[in-house]
Design an enzyme around this catalytic site. Structure first.
Site, short mmCIF file in Angstrom:
data_model
loop_
_atom_site.label_atom_id
_atom_site.label_comp_id
_atom_site.label_asym_id
_atom_site.label_seq_id
_atom_site.Cartn_x
_atom_site.Cartn_y
_atom_site.Cartn_z
N GLY A 53 0.86 -1.20 0.00
CA GLY A 53 0.00 0.00 0.00
C GLY A 53 0.88 1.24 0.00
N ALA A 54 1.85 1.28 -0.97
CA ALA A 54 2.98 2.22 -0.89
C ALA A 54 2.85 3.47 -1.74
CB ALA A 54 4.26 1.48 -1.29
N SER A 55 1.68 3.73 -2.33
CA SER A 55 1.65 4.80 -3.33
C SER A 55 1.01 6.10 -2.89
CB SER A 55 0.92 4.30 -4.58
OG SER A 55 -0.35 3.79 -4.22
N ASP A 116 -2.98 -6.30 -7.46
CA ASP A 116 -3.84 -6.53 -6.30
C ASP A 116 -3.10 -7.27 -5.17
OD1 ASP A 116 -5.83 -7.03 -4.53
OD2 ASP A 116 -7.04 -8.27 -5.86
N LEU A 144 -2.55 -0.98 3.60
CA LEU A 144 -3.62 -1.01 2.61
C LEU A 144 -4.87 -0.32 3.12
CD1 LEU A 144 -3.81 -4.57 0.99
CD2 LEU A 144 -2.63 -2.55 0.18
N TYR A 229 -6.36 3.44 13.71
CA TYR A 229 -6.79 4.75 14.21
C TYR A 229 -7.77 4.53 15.34
CZ TYR A 229 -8.62 9.48 14.34
OH TYR A 229 -8.99 10.73 14.76
N TYR A 239 -16.28 5.63 13.94
CA TYR A 239 -14.97 5.02 13.72
C TYR A 239 -14.68 3.87 14.71
CZ TYR A 239 -10.52 4.30 11.65
OH TYR A 239 -9.50 3.69 10.97
P1 NAD Z 1 -4.63 5.66 1.18
O1 NAD Z 1 -5.94 5.52 0.52
O2 NAD Z 1 -3.90 6.94 1.04
O3 NAD Z 1 -3.63 4.50 0.67
C1 NAD Z 1 -4.04 3.21 0.40
C2 NAD Z 1 -2.93 2.44 -0.31
O4 NAD Z 1 -3.39 1.10 -0.52
C3 NAD Z 1 -2.56 2.98 -1.70
O5 NAD Z 1 -1.18 2.82 -1.90
C4 NAD Z 1 -3.30 2.02 -2.65
O6 NAD Z 1 -2.71 1.87 -3.94
C5 NAD Z 1 -3.17 0.73 -1.87
N1 NAD Z 1 -4.16 -0.28 -2.24
C6 NAD Z 1 -5.51 -0.23 -2.10
N2 NAD Z 1 -6.05 -1.40 -2.52
C7 NAD Z 1 -5.01 -2.17 -2.94
C8 NAD Z 1 -4.92 -3.48 -3.47
N3 NAD Z 1 -5.99 -4.25 -3.67
N4 NAD Z 1 -3.69 -3.94 -3.79
C9 NAD Z 1 -2.57 -3.19 -3.61
N5 NAD Z 1 -2.61 -1.95 -3.08
C10 NAD Z 1 -3.81 -1.46 -2.76
O7 NAD Z 1 -4.88 5.27 2.69
P2 NAD Z 1 -4.28 5.76 4.11
O8 NAD Z 1 -5.22 6.72 4.70
O9 NAD Z 1 -2.84 6.11 3.97
O10 NAD Z 1 -4.44 4.42 4.95
C11 NAD Z 1 -3.40 3.49 5.14
C12 NAD Z 1 -3.56 2.83 6.48
O11 NAD Z 1 -3.43 3.83 7.50
C13 NAD Z 1 -4.95 2.19 6.69
O12 NAD Z 1 -4.81 1.04 7.47
C14 NAD Z 1 -5.69 3.27 7.49
O13 NAD Z 1 -6.75 2.75 8.25
C15 NAD Z 1 -4.55 3.76 8.37
N6 NAD Z 1 -4.78 5.08 9.01
C16 NAD Z 1 -5.19 6.14 8.29
C17 NAD Z 1 -5.42 7.35 8.94
C18 NAD Z 1 -5.90 8.56 8.18
O14 NAD Z 1 -6.35 9.52 8.83
N7 NAD Z 1 -5.80 8.59 6.89
C19 NAD Z 1 -5.20 7.47 10.31
C20 NAD Z 1 -4.73 6.38 11.02
C21 NAD Z 1 -4.53 5.17 10.35
#
Ligand code: NAD
Length: 390
Positions: A53-55, A116, A144, A229, A239
């Site tokens: 989930g690196a992008s 995926d 992810l 979170y 949440y």
């Molecule tokens: P984001 O939507 O920015 O990133 C999601 C990543 O997952 C992207 O790189 C996307 O390409 C990848 N992805 C999605 N489906 C995929 C698949 N099937 N195969 C491969 N890659 C896939 O999300 P984020 O907000 O950075 O969330 C990342 C984590 O951090 C989650 O677990 C989220 O719950 C957690 N988090 C987020 C927050 C917030 O406020 N955004 C706060 C605390 C924790």
């Protein structure tokens, strides 16, 4: 062609290649500077890092922190769409191109695998890449966020952002016109709760660790971290106690399970701060909460975005022989967000917000800046009138 933002609610369907590049470059600059401040000899154990989930969001920032603060070789997995005809690629696609370029210029190993992550095939592709290029990895970040998942048995699940048990009525921001509205969220069905746990819970994280272990590509004492979170009581119904919270409880349970199953590796859940990402913008009430929280944390000089959080995770938590955790074994990067002086101020403002005063009481501009910047727009110095190769 000239690329303009096309947004509706929490979705922007275009992304700007130059803006995305600049955005990544800025995070890289921050991470490199942090690397100069912290001593590199502390980075043993953060040298070969797999980020799932690196992008975008926290995963991208994790990869940048690993590479540019800790000088790690990284393999990143993401699910992003390239450009087609006049349709731009997704922001995560451009971000990944930018990351690869900047890492190569720095002489850092980088490999990005677009597909995926829930599938068996992508797990195999990653394992083959590790065997061929790195031998083993010493850290696995699981970041992810997805609305759906097809499990290895071919069954597809969809996640729902709903309450559990009772309807919940809250203030919310109408993202189409910045109006403060009252939104009522209905409780999820059993099937929706189960679907959310299947998609956003820890099952796939565990499958990744099983597959990596089975292939013997994890170093002894490897660390693996998944993100979670909690947030304030204000957002508990949607949440922490809602469907997504049930999935996050499953993630914590999975960390404990991985630790029991594989005593030679260590699994952690890191509870991060709320930030504007493509995923968090989709959760009702969260954008309004973010706008108030940004205002308060900026005023108190405590504000952080993804990269600041992830540099702090690597440099102040993960580098330690004994990683600091709370009573439930969780790393707490939300410590500043949850400070009483921050939360008390947020609550005071929350009660007063109306459409008329929302711009004065909240950092709405800050929310929208972060939102558009995720897609490469509103980045200072970018000529948005210029033709750009998409
Ligand atoms: P984001 O939507 O920015 O990133 C999601 C990543 O997952 C992207 O790189 C996307 O390409 C990848 N992805 C999605 N489906 C995929 C698949 N099937 N195969 C491969 N890659 C896939 O999300 P984020 O907000 O950075 O969330 C990342 C984590 O951090 C989650 O677990 C989220 O719950 C957690 N988090 C987020 C927050 C917030 O406020 N955004 C706060 C605390 C924790």
């Amino acid at each position: 062609m000239v690329v303009e933002p096309k947004s509706k609610g929490f979705i922007c369907t275009t992304a700007h290649p130059t803006g995305c590049y600049r955005n990544v470059e800025e995070q890289v600059r921050y991470a490199k500077k942090a690397g100069e401040k912290y001593k590199c000899n502390r980075h043993k154990g953060i040298q070969k890092v797999l980020v799932i989930g690196a992008s975008t969001g926290y995963g991208l920032a994790s990869r940048i922190a690993a590479a540019f603060t800790c000088k790690a070789a990284t393999i990143g997995v993401m699910f992003e769409r390239p450009a087609a005809g006049k349709r731009t690629a997704t922001a995560g696609y451009y971000n990944t191109l930018a990351f690869d370029k900047l890492a190569e210029e720095e002489g850092l190993y980088t490999k990005s695998i677009n597909g995926d992550a829930f599938s068996v095939e992508i797990k195999e592709e990653v394992i083959n890449a590790i065997k061929k290029d790195l031998g083993k990895v010493d850290m696995v970040i699981y970041s992810l966020a997805s609305p759906r998942r097809t499990a290895p048995d071919g069954v597809s699940y969809t996640s729902a952002l709903k309450t559990v048990d009772e309807p919940f009525t809250t203030k919310s921001l109408n993202l189409n016109n910045n109006e403060v509205v009252t939104a009522t969220l209905e409780p999820a069905t059993e099937e929706e709760i189960e679907g959310t746990i299947k998609v956003m819970g820890g099952e796939d994280w565990e499958l990744w660790i099983d597959a990596l272990k089975e292939a013997d590509v994890l170093e002894e004492n490897a660390l693996t971290v998944a993100y979670s979170y909690i947030g304030p009581k204000l957002t508990y119904p949607i949440y922490y106690s809602g469907t997504i919270g049930q999935a996050k409880k499953h993630v914590l349970h999975t960390a404990n399970k991985i630790n029991e199953k594989y005593p030679d590796i260590k699994a952690y859940v890191s509870v991060n701060k709320a930030v504007v990402t493509q995923s968090s913008s989709a959760i009702p009430a969260v954008p309004l909460y973010l706008s108030v929280m940004y205002k308060v944390m900026k005023e108190q000089k405590l504000h952080e975005g993804c990269i600041e959080q992830m540099v702090r995770l690597f440099e102040e938590k993960l580098v330690n022989e004994k990683v600091p955790v709370d009573e439930e074994g969780r790393i707490r990067l939300d410590d500043w967000e949850m400070k009483p002086e921050v939360q008390n101020e947020i609550m005071k403002i929350w009660d007063k917000i109306t459409t008329e005063n929302v711009e004065e009481l909240c950092d709405i501009e800050g929310y929208w800046d972060d939102f558009f910047q995720m897609f490469g727009f509103r980045i200072p110095g970018v000529d948005y009138g210029a033709d750009v190769e998409i």
